[in-house]
Design a protein around this motif. Structure first.
Motif, mmCIF file in Angstrom:
data_model
loop_
_atom_site.group_PDB
_atom_site.id
_atom_site.type_symbol
_atom_site.label_atom_id
_atom_site.label_comp_id
_atom_site.label_asym_id
_atom_site.label_seq_id
_atom_site.Cartn_x
_atom_site.Cartn_y
_atom_site.Cartn_z
ATOM 1 N N TYR A 66 -5.425 9.252 -8.172
ATOM 2 C CA TYR A 66 -4.532 8.263 -8.211
ATOM 3 C C TYR A 66 -5.156 7.176 -9.429
ATOM 4 N N PHE B 171 1.849 11.180 1.823
ATOM 5 C CA PHE B 171 1.118 10.622 0.615
ATOM 6 C C PHE B 171 2.049 9.072 0.293
ATOM 7 N N SER B 172 3.336 9.201 0.449
ATOM 8 C CA SER B 172 4.132 8.103 0.207
ATOM 9 C C SER B 172 3.815 7.053 1.215
ATOM 10 N N SER C 178 -5.704 0.140 -1.001
ATOM 11 C CA SER C 178 -5.893 0.799 0.279
ATOM 12 C C SER C 178 -6.871 1.824 0.301
ATOM 13 N N LEU C 179 -6.839 2.632 -0.684
ATOM 14 C CA LEU C 179 -7.779 3.904 -0.706
ATOM 15 C C LEU C 179 -9.086 3.391 -0.877
ATOM 16 N N ILE D 86 -8.001 11.521 -2.955
ATOM 17 C CA ILE D 86 -7.014 10.795 -3.637
ATOM 18 C C ILE D 86 -7.052 9.781 -4.714
ATOM 19 N N MET E 120 -4.438 15.465 5.009
ATOM 20 C CA MET E 120 -3.504 14.497 5.333
ATOM 21 C C MET E 120 -2.773 14.850 6.569
ATOM 22 N N THR F 70 1.105 6.669 3.104
ATOM 23 C CA THR F 70 -0.323 6.333 3.229
ATOM 24 C C THR F 70 -0.875 6.787 4.558
ATOM 25 N N ALA G 111 -5.908 4.671 6.268
ATOM 26 C CA ALA G 111 -5.676 3.361 5.557
ATOM 27 C C ALA G 111 -4.886 2.447 6.712
ATOM 28 N N SER H 239 0.871 -1.159 0.060
ATOM 29 C CA SER H 239 0.197 0.267 -0.117
ATOM 30 C C SER H 239 0.863 1.264 -0.062
ATOM 31 N N VAL H 240 2.094 1.051 0.735
ATOM 32 C CA VAL H 240 2.811 2.142 0.764
ATOM 33 C C VAL H 240 3.772 2.580 -0.545
ATOM 34 N N VAL H 241 4.205 1.526 -1.084
ATOM 35 C CA VAL H 241 4.949 1.787 -2.399
ATOM 36 C C VAL H 241 4.215 1.541 -3.214
ATOM 37 N N GLY H 242 4.193 2.669 -4.018
ATOM 38 C CA GLY H 242 3.206 2.883 -5.260
ATOM 39 C C GLY H 242 3.881 4.240 -6.128
ATOM 40 N N LEU H 243 2.751 4.630 -6.883
ATOM 41 C CA LEU H 243 3.131 5.572 -7.625
ATOM 42 C C LEU H 243 3.813 6.801 -7.024
ATOM 43 N N GLY H 244 3.448 6.896 -5.733
ATOM 44 C CA GLY H 244 3.851 8.182 -4.749
ATOM 45 C C GLY H 244 5.358 8.123 -4.738
ATOM 46 N N ASN H 245 5.902 7.031 -4.619
ATOM 47 C CA ASN H 245 7.369 6.780 -4.907
ATOM 48 C C ASN H 245 8.074 7.010 -6.271
HETATM 49 N N1 TRP Z 1 1.269 5.628 -0.629
HETATM 50 C C1 TRP Z 1 0.732 5.165 -2.090
HETATM 51 C C2 TRP Z 1 1.750 5.557 -3.011
HETATM 52 O O1 TRP Z 1 2.892 5.753 -2.601
HETATM 53 C C3 TRP Z 1 -0.371 6.086 -2.364
HETATM 54 C C4 TRP Z 1 -1.556 5.604 -1.336
HETATM 55 C C5 TRP Z 1 -2.254 4.549 -1.207
HETATM 56 C C6 TRP Z 1 -2.070 6.881 -0.547
HETATM 57 N N2 TRP Z 1 -3.139 4.686 -0.081
HETATM 58 C C7 TRP Z 1 -2.876 5.785 0.357
HETATM 59 C C8 TRP Z 1 -1.625 8.067 -0.290
HETATM 60 C C9 TRP Z 1 -3.665 6.685 1.403
HETATM 61 C C10 TRP Z 1 -2.351 8.615 0.994
HETATM 62 C C11 TRP Z 1 -3.302 7.917 1.721
HETATM 63 O O2 TRP Z 1 1.436 5.558 -4.327
#
Ligand code: TRP
Length: 451
Positions: free
Chosen positions: A104, A225-226, A322-323, A100, A387, A228, A233, A19-25
Motif C-alpha cells: 500500500y 480490502f476495500s 489504520s494499517l 498489506i 483476510m 478494511t 483494523a 480508513s475504508v475509502v482509499g486506494l482500494g476504491n
Molecule cells: N480499505 C482501504 C482502501 O480501500 C485499505 C485499507 C486500509 C485496508 N486498512 C486496511 C485494507 C486494512 C485491508 C485491511 O484503500
C-alpha cells in the motif's frame, strides 16, 4: 491506557470511512473489475459487500467497542480467564496488516509522484502511451518509488504519533466529502467523451458466463480490502466509538459510501479507458495512465488534477494509518512499549518491507517468488486467503463464542435504541452466525475445487 473517543457521530463515520475509502476504491477497484469481467464482477462485488462484508464489519466494531483494546487483546479479553487459541486470529490480522501496508505504501508513493508531476504540469501534451512508458520507467528505476514511498510513510508516522482520534478525525471530516464531489466532476467529464457508453456498458452490463469461482474470490478479496476487514483494523476503530453510537447505522453508512465511491470511480475511469483505447486489463497502472489523460481534456484540468492527486494522497494516508495502527497498537499494548517506540518500530519494519516490494517490481529484479513480484505475492496472499480467513474466524467468534448477551447489548446499545434495533439484532446475528460463514466456506471449497 486511557482511550479517547471520536467526538461526534459524523466523526465516527468520517474516521471509519477514511480508513475504508482509499486506494482500494479509486485504484484497486477499477483495475480488478477490469481484469475480472467488468459488470459480472461489479454484481458479485455488491452482493458480497452487503451480505458478507457488512456483518463482518459489524462484528469487528462490536468486538472493539466491547473490549476497548487492540485486535489481539480483544480476542483474549473476550475469552479470559480461559486460555484459548483465539488471539491467534488477532495475530493473523497483524501479519496481514503488515503485508498489506508493504505494498500500500508503494502505490501511495506513486500517488505522491503523480501529485508532484501534476504540480509541474508534466502530463500536459502526453499521450496515454507516453504516460504509461514514463510510469514503467519510474517503476523500473527502483529507487524513485522508494523515495516517494518514504515521503509518504514519514507523513504517516507524524500523524500516527499525534494519536488516532486527533489525527484522523480532523482530516477526513472535511476531505472525504470533497473527494466525492471531485470524483463526481471527473465522472461527468469522462461520461461526455466519445465512446463513453462502451465503458458504462462494460461496468454495468454483466456477462453471466464470466462469473467463475475465481471472479467470486476476487470480489470477496476486493470487498474485504476495500472495507478494511479481516485484519482487526475495525476492532481498533470500534474501540474508539462511543457507547451511544448506533453501530449498525455506522456499518451500513460506511459500506454504502464505500460501494458508491467504487462505482463512481469506475464510472470516472471506464468511459475514459474505452474512449482513449486503453486496455481495461492493464493492471495496477490502469488508473494512473487513464486519469492524467482525462484531465488534459477537462476545463480547469490542471487545477483539478492537482487537487485530485492531493486528495488521493490524503485518502491513502487516512487508510494506511489504520494499517500502521494495527501493528502499532499491538506493539504498544501487548509488548508494552511506549506508543512512540511502538510506532517507530512499526514504521521502520514496514518501510523496509515496502522498499523490498518496490525493488521487486523492477521487471528483472532478483527478488521474485515463483515468478511473482512481492507486490503481487503480498496482494494475493492477503486478499485471497488471510483476510477472508480472518473474516470467517471473526464471524464464528462473534456469532458462536462470545456470549449472545454481548452481541445484543452492542447492537441495541443496551436496549437504548428501541424495538427496531432488536429486529436488526435478530437479522444481524443470523447473518453473522450462519449466512456469512457458510458463504465464505463455500467460496473457499469451490476455489480449491473440493465442490
Ligand atoms: N480499505 C482501504 C482502501 O480501500 C485499505 C485499507 C486500509 C485496508 N486498512 C486496511 C485494507 C486494512 C485491508 C485491511 O484503500
Amino acid at each position: 491506557m486511557a482511550r479517547g473517543s471520536f467526538k461526534s457521530k459524523f466523526g465516527v463515520i468520517a474516521a471509519v470511512g477514511g480508513s475504508v475509502v482509499g486506494l482500494g476504491n479509486i485504484w484497486r477497484f477499477p483495475y480488478i473489475a477490469g481484469e475480472n469481467g467488468g459488470g459480472a464482477f461489479l454484481l458479485v462485488y455488491i452482493c458480497v459487500s452487503l451480505l458478507v462484508a457488512v456483518p463482518i464489519l459489524l462484528g469487528e466494531l462490536i468486538l472493539g467497542r466491547q473490549t476497548k483494546t487492540n485486535s489481539f487483546g480483544a480476542f483474549r479479553a473476550m475469552t479470559a480467564p480461559k486460555k484459548t487459541l483465539w488471539p491467534a486470529v488477532g495475530l493473523l490480522g497483524i501479519i496481514s496488516a503488515f503485508l498489506i501496508a508493504s505494498f500500500y505504501m508503494v502505490i501511495s508513493g506513486w500517488g505522491v509522484e503523480f501529485l508532484a508531476l501534476s504540480i509541474i504540469d508534466r502530463f500536459n501534451g502526453q499521450s496515454a502511451a507516453e504516460i504509461q512508458q514514463n510510469l514503467s520507467a519510474f517503476i523500473a528505476s527502483g529507487w524513485k518509488p522508494m523515495i516517494y514511498m518514504a515521503v509518504f510513510v514519514a507523513a504517516n508516522y507524524v500523524i500516527s504519533l499525534l494519536g488516532v482520534e486527533k489525527g484522523i478525525e480532523k482530516f477526513t471530516k472535511f476531505l472525504m466529502p470533497l473527494m466525492i464531489v471531485l470524483i463526481g466532476i471527473i465522472m461527468l467529464n469522462s461520461l461526455s467523451l466519445p465512446n463513453a457508453m462502451e465503458g458504462v456498458k462494460f461496468l454495468f452490463v454483466p456477462d453471466f458466463s464470466k462469473i467463475t469461482p475465481q471472479v467470486v474470490l476476487m470480489a470477496v478479496g476486493q470487498a474485504f480490502f476495500s472495507l478494511t476487514l479481516g485484519i482487526g483494523a475495525m476492532i481498533i476503530y470500534g474501540s474508539y466509538v462511543k457507547e451511544d453510537v448506533n453501530l449498525y447505522h455506522t456499518a451500513a453508512a460506511v459500506a454504502i459510501c464505500d460501494v458508491v465511491v467504487a462505482i463512481l470511480s469506475g464510472l470516472a475511469i471506464f468511459p475514459a479507458v474505452f474512449s482513449f483505447g486503453i486496455n481495461p486489463t492493464s493492471g495496477p497502472d490502469l488508473v494512473f495512465i487513464t486519469l492524467p489523460n482525462l484531465f488534459q481534456q477537462m476545463a480547469g484540468g490542471y487545477f483539478l488534477s492537482v487537487l485530485f492527486f492531493f486528495i488521493i494522497v490524503v485518502a491513502a494516508i487516512t487508510s494506511s494509518l489504520s494499517l500502521v495502527e494495527v501493528v502499532t497498537s499491538f506493539i504498544n499494548e501487548e509488548l508494552k512499549l511506549s506508543r512512540k517506540k511502538a510506532a517507530t518500530i512499526a514504521v521502520v519494519a514496514i518501510t523496509a518491507s515496502a522498499a523490498l516490494c518496490a525493488y521487486s517490481m523492477i521487471p528483472d529484479s532478483a527478488v521474485k517468488v515463483a515468478g511473482m513480484s512481492l507486490f503481487d505475492l503480498f496482494d494475493s496472499i492477503t486478499t485471497k486467503y488471510t483476510m477472508p480467513l480472518g473474516g470467517l474466524l471473526t464471524c464464528i467468534f462473534v456469532g458462536w463464542v462470545i456470549e449472545k448477551r454481548i452481541l445484543r447489548k452492542q447492537l441495541t446499545n443496551n436496549g437504548g435504541l428501541g424495538r427496531s434495533a432488536l429486529r436488526i439484532y435478530m437479522t444481524a446475528s443470523f447473518i453473522i452466525r450462519y449466512l456469512a460463514p457458510i458463504v465464505i466456506v463455500l467460496i473457499f471449497l469451490d476455489v480449491l475445487n473440493i465442490i
